[in-house]
Design an enzyme around this catalytic site. Structure first.
Site, PDB file in Angstrom:
ATOM      1  N   HIS A   1       0.838  -1.208   0.000  1.00 47.86           N
ATOM      2  CA  HIS A   1       0.000   0.000   0.000  1.00 47.86           C
ATOM      3  C   HIS A   1       0.865   1.247   0.000  1.00 47.86           C
ATOM      4  CE1 HIS A   1       0.565  -0.749   4.413  1.00 47.86           C
ATOM      5  NE2 HIS A   1       0.675   0.571   4.463  1.00 47.86           N
TER       6      HIS A   1
ATOM      7  N   HIS B   1       3.922   7.159   3.764  1.00 48.08           N
ATOM      8  CA  HIS B   1       4.878   6.055   3.625  1.00 48.08           C
ATOM      9  C   HIS B   1       4.425   5.112   2.530  1.00 48.08           C
ATOM     10  CE1 HIS B   1       2.074   4.039   6.583  1.00 48.08           C
ATOM     11  NE2 HIS B   1       2.377   2.951   5.892  1.00 48.08           N
TER      12      HIS B   1
ATOM     13  N   GLU C   1       7.830   1.043   4.970  1.00 45.59           N
ATOM     14  CA  GLU C   1       7.395  -0.036   5.851  1.00 45.59           C
ATOM     15  C   GLU C   1       7.640  -1.361   5.144  1.00 45.59           C
ATOM     16  OE1 GLU C   1       3.164   0.022   6.619  1.00 45.59           O
ATOM     17  OE2 GLU C   1       3.329  -1.371   8.317  1.00 45.59           O
TER      18      GLU C   1
END
Lengths: 134, 134
Positions: free
Chosen positions: A7, A79, A130
């Site tokens: 994502h 992010h 991430e």
């Protein structure tokens, strides 16, 4: 090593307004609001054909995204999250390459119930990355 | 309306250094450097399983990303690009929803040889969105 882009996370000041921007302007299907109290955010996911956009709103001033919102009151790209098959192996490679894992360097359980780490943005050209074990 | 996430663009101060971060730290395969003189940038693409990451470096101070780099000298997430089947129809919907297309409101030929527009970040919670007709 990195696999799919799981994502892209967008921090927004108003989750309902942001959902409307994507739904009405871009014809996107925005999922239901989820409150992730332990992560300090409310989120809504947008499924596009090949990945997801995660809209994030801080629950309060103690939220992990509160400082980002203070610097970017209108919101912004926060992010991106890549999937990795083996988070421990990924972390060893990163440390060997001189990159830093945020926090105490051990994985946490992320918003999707899987182990995650975040990497220092200064080691990736200003981008917060991430990694999620999938 | 929006289809695949075509790419996420990361503006970086040093394309070679950034390529090394993704290659050495994350095990990514970084493509060759391409100079896109008419767009004022050098780019390198990273293919991940489901989309691409576009690393962007300004060619000079007249680059379209020069002001972003002045505000973010260490680099940062610059925009995300979604594919649409019909750019004219997409633009009509966006204008009806109150969103603004940057520039003179007409599509340009983008870095991949296809028609593109960029949407005003203030209409999308601080995020610069590119739409590419595919």
């Amino acid at each position: 090593m990195i696999g799919r882009l799981n994502h892209v996370a967008i921090a927004v000041p108003d989750l309902m307004a942001a959902s409307a921007h994507y739904r009405d302007g871009l014809g996107a299907t925005v999922g239901p609001v989820q409150v992730l109290a332990e992560h300090g955010v409310r989120v809504a996911f947008i499924d596009v054909a090949n990945t997801r956009i995660e809209l994030l709103e801080a629950l309060d001033q103690t939220s992990p995204i509160a400082s980002f919102m203070a610097r970017n009151p209108g919101g912004g790209m926060h992010h991106m999250c890549f999937e990795v098959p083996d988070l421990d192996a990924a972390m060893r490679r990163l440390v060997d390459a001189g990159a830093r894992v945020l926090g105490d360097g051990t994985p946490k359980i992320g918003a999707h119930g899987r182990p995650v780490v975040f990497l220092h943005p200064k080691d990736f050209d200003g981008t917060l990355i991430e990694l999620e074990q999938v």
